[in-house]
Design a protein around this motif. Structure first.
Motif, PDB file in Angstrom:
ATOM      1  N   ASN A   1     -11.707 -17.341 -42.981  1.00 13.42           N
ATOM      2  CA  ASN A   1     -12.092 -16.246 -43.874  1.00 13.42           C
ATOM      3  C   ASN A   1     -10.946 -15.771 -44.760  1.00 13.42           C
ATOM      4  O   ASN A   1     -11.188 -15.134 -45.782  1.00 13.42           O
ATOM      5  CB  ASN A   1     -12.641 -15.072 -43.051  1.00 13.42           C
ATOM      6  N   ILE A   2      -9.683 -16.068 -44.407  1.00  6.56           N
ATOM      7  CA  ILE A   2      -8.581 -15.635 -45.276  1.00  6.56           C
ATOM      8  C   ILE A   2      -8.091 -16.743 -46.206  1.00  6.56           C
ATOM      9  O   ILE A   2      -7.177 -16.532 -46.988  1.00  6.56           O
ATOM     10  CB  ILE A   2      -7.386 -15.058 -44.468  1.00  6.56           C
ATOM     11  N   PHE A   3      -8.708 -17.939 -46.116  1.00  5.97           N
ATOM     12  CA  PHE A   3      -8.337 -19.022 -47.025  1.00  5.97           C
ATOM     13  C   PHE A   3      -9.107 -18.885 -48.330  1.00  5.97           C
ATOM     14  O   PHE A   3     -10.256 -18.475 -48.331  1.00  5.97           O
ATOM     15  CB  PHE A   3      -8.673 -20.387 -46.402  1.00  5.97           C
ATOM     16  N   ASN A   4      -8.466 -19.236 -49.433  1.00  5.44           N
ATOM     17  CA  ASN A   4      -9.177 -19.296 -50.706  1.00  5.44           C
ATOM     18  C   ASN A   4     -10.196 -20.429 -50.647  1.00  5.44           C
ATOM     19  O   ASN A   4     -10.058 -21.355 -49.860  1.00  5.44           O
ATOM     20  CB  ASN A   4      -8.195 -19.533 -51.855  1.00  5.44           C
ATOM     21  N   SER A   5     -11.202 -20.368 -51.541  1.00  4.03           N
ATOM     22  CA  SER A   5     -12.266 -21.377 -51.525  1.00  4.03           C
ATOM     23  C   SER A   5     -12.035 -22.430 -52.592  1.00  4.03           C
ATOM     24  O   SER A   5     -11.247 -22.243 -53.501  1.00  4.03           O
ATOM     25  CB  SER A   5     -13.610 -20.712 -51.776  1.00  4.03           C
ATOM     26  N   GLY A   6     -12.805 -23.510 -52.483  1.00  5.93           N
ATOM     27  CA  GLY A   6     -12.774 -24.545 -53.502  1.00  5.93           C
ATOM     28  C   GLY A   6     -11.628 -25.523 -53.333  1.00  5.93           C
ATOM     29  O   GLY A   6     -11.091 -26.033 -54.307  1.00  5.93           O
ATOM     30  N   LEU A   7     -11.264 -25.816 -52.081  1.00  8.75           N
ATOM     31  CA  LEU A   7     -10.109 -26.674 -51.843  1.00  8.75           C
ATOM     32  C   LEU A   7     -10.450 -27.825 -50.910  1.00  8.75           C
ATOM     33  O   LEU A   7     -11.260 -27.685 -49.999  1.00  8.75           O
ATOM     34  CB  LEU A   7      -8.980 -25.859 -51.196  1.00  8.75           C
ATOM     35  N   ASP A   8      -9.804 -28.954 -51.142  1.00 14.41           N
ATOM     36  CA  ASP A   8      -9.770 -30.035 -50.164  1.00 14.41           C
ATOM     37  C   ASP A   8      -8.417 -29.921 -49.482  1.00 14.41           C
ATOM     38  O   ASP A   8      -7.379 -29.940 -50.153  1.00 14.41           O
ATOM     39  CB  ASP A   8      -9.890 -31.403 -50.838  1.00 14.41           C
ATOM     40  N   ILE A   9      -8.420 -29.778 -48.183  1.00 12.75           N
ATOM     41  CA  ILE A   9      -7.180 -29.615 -47.432  1.00 12.75           C
ATOM     42  C   ILE A   9      -7.079 -30.757 -46.434  1.00 12.75           C
ATOM     43  O   ILE A   9      -7.995 -30.970 -45.638  1.00 12.75           O
ATOM     44  CB  ILE A   9      -7.182 -28.272 -46.669  1.00 12.75           C
ATOM     45  N   VAL A  10      -5.986 -31.511 -46.492  1.00 16.94           N
ATOM     46  CA  VAL A  10      -5.752 -32.554 -45.504  1.00 16.94           C
ATOM     47  C   VAL A  10      -4.523 -32.159 -44.704  1.00 16.94           C
ATOM     48  O   VAL A  10      -3.464 -31.880 -45.270  1.00 16.94           O
ATOM     49  CB  VAL A  10      -5.530 -33.930 -46.166  1.00 16.94           C
ATOM     50  N   VAL A  11      -4.684 -32.094 -43.395  1.00 15.80           N
ATOM     51  CA  VAL A  11      -3.575 -31.739 -42.507  1.00 15.80           C
ATOM     52  C   VAL A  11      -3.203 -32.991 -41.719  1.00 15.80           C
ATOM     53  O   VAL A  11      -4.040 -33.593 -41.070  1.00 15.80           O
ATOM     54  CB  VAL A  11      -3.973 -30.607 -41.536  1.00 15.80           C
ATOM     55  N   VAL A  12      -1.940 -33.380 -41.816  1.00 18.46           N
ATOM     56  CA  VAL A  12      -1.449 -34.553 -41.097  1.00 18.46           C
ATOM     57  C   VAL A  12      -0.504 -34.069 -40.004  1.00 18.46           C
ATOM     58  O   VAL A  12       0.448 -33.335 -40.286  1.00 18.46           O
ATOM     59  CB  VAL A  12      -0.691 -35.502 -42.048  1.00 18.46           C
ATOM     60  N   ALA A  13      -0.785 -34.463 -38.775  1.00 20.94           N
ATOM     61  CA  ALA A  13       0.081 -34.065 -37.659  1.00 20.94           C
ATOM     62  C   ALA A  13       1.275 -34.999 -37.603  1.00 20.94           C
ATOM     63  O   ALA A  13       1.141 -36.217 -37.764  1.00 20.94           O
ATOM     64  CB  ALA A  13      -0.702 -34.128 -36.356  1.00 20.94           C
ATOM     65  N   ARG A  14       2.458 -34.436 -37.390  1.00 22.42           N
ATOM     66  CA  ARG A  14       3.655 -35.259 -37.234  1.00 22.42           C
ATOM     67  C   ARG A  14       3.847 -35.585 -35.757  1.00 22.42           C
ATOM     68  O   ARG A  14       3.236 -34.978 -34.888  1.00 22.42           O
ATOM     69  CB  ARG A  14       4.862 -34.483 -37.756  1.00 22.42           C
ATOM     70  N   ASN A  15       4.762 -36.522 -35.492  1.00 24.81           N
ATOM     71  CA  ASN A  15       4.998 -36.947 -34.107  1.00 24.81           C
ATOM     72  C   ASN A  15       5.332 -35.783 -33.190  1.00 24.81           C
ATOM     73  O   ASN A  15       4.950 -35.763 -32.028  1.00 24.81           O
ATOM     74  CB  ASN A  15       6.147 -37.955 -34.047  1.00 24.81           C
ATOM     75  N   SER A  16       6.064 -34.801 -33.719  1.00 24.62           N
ATOM     76  CA  SER A  16       6.485 -33.662 -32.900  1.00 24.62           C
ATOM     77  C   SER A  16       5.309 -32.799 -32.464  1.00 24.62           C
ATOM     78  O   SER A  16       5.463 -31.933 -31.595  1.00 24.62           O
ATOM     79  CB  SER A  16       7.483 -32.810 -33.685  1.00 24.62           C
TER      80      SER A  16
END
Length: 119
Positions: free
Chosen positions: A74-89
């Motif tokens: 609910n606190i994120f702006n709209s209209g976005l493609d968000i890709v989250v990549v996890a690192r090894n850590s």
């Protein structure tokens, strides 16, 4: 109750498009790519490679990221493609660490709604 739950990014070509054209920021555990998608909603993609760990570890990291996003959606702006990549850590992060890493990157990208006033 408002149902604004984001869709998932599923297709490889969608991920590649965001990687190629989006803006990225990284911290200790995550890398976040963001690209406007010209719709009303956000699409979240989560990528956890085999370098992070076995499937149990990878799914755990994926769930932590998805849940952190869901609770703060609910606190994120709209209209976005968000890709989250996890690192090894990220293989041994707690929920709190995953959540703060996600929100830290969201702030760097200026994705949070109340940020306009802050800075």
């Amino acid at each position: 109750m408002s149902y604004l739950f984001s869709e998932s990014l599923k297709k490889n070509c969608d991920f590649q498009y965001v990687y190629k054209n989006g803006k990225s920021y990284a911290n200790r555990y995550l890398v976040m790519y963001v690209l406007e998608n010209n719709t009303d909603g956000n699409r979240l993609g989560i990528s956890v490679s085999k370098k992070v760990g076995n499937s149990v570890v990878r799914h755990r990291v994926t769930r932590l990221i998805r849940e952190s996003y869901r609770l703060h959606e609910n606190i994120f702006n709209s209209g976005l493609d968000i890709v989250v990549v996890a690192r090894n850590s990220a293989c041994s992060v707690s929920y709190q660490e995953a959540e703060s890493a996600l929100l830290h990157l969201a702030k760097l990208h200026q994705l949070l709604k109340d940020q306009i006033a802050d800075g």
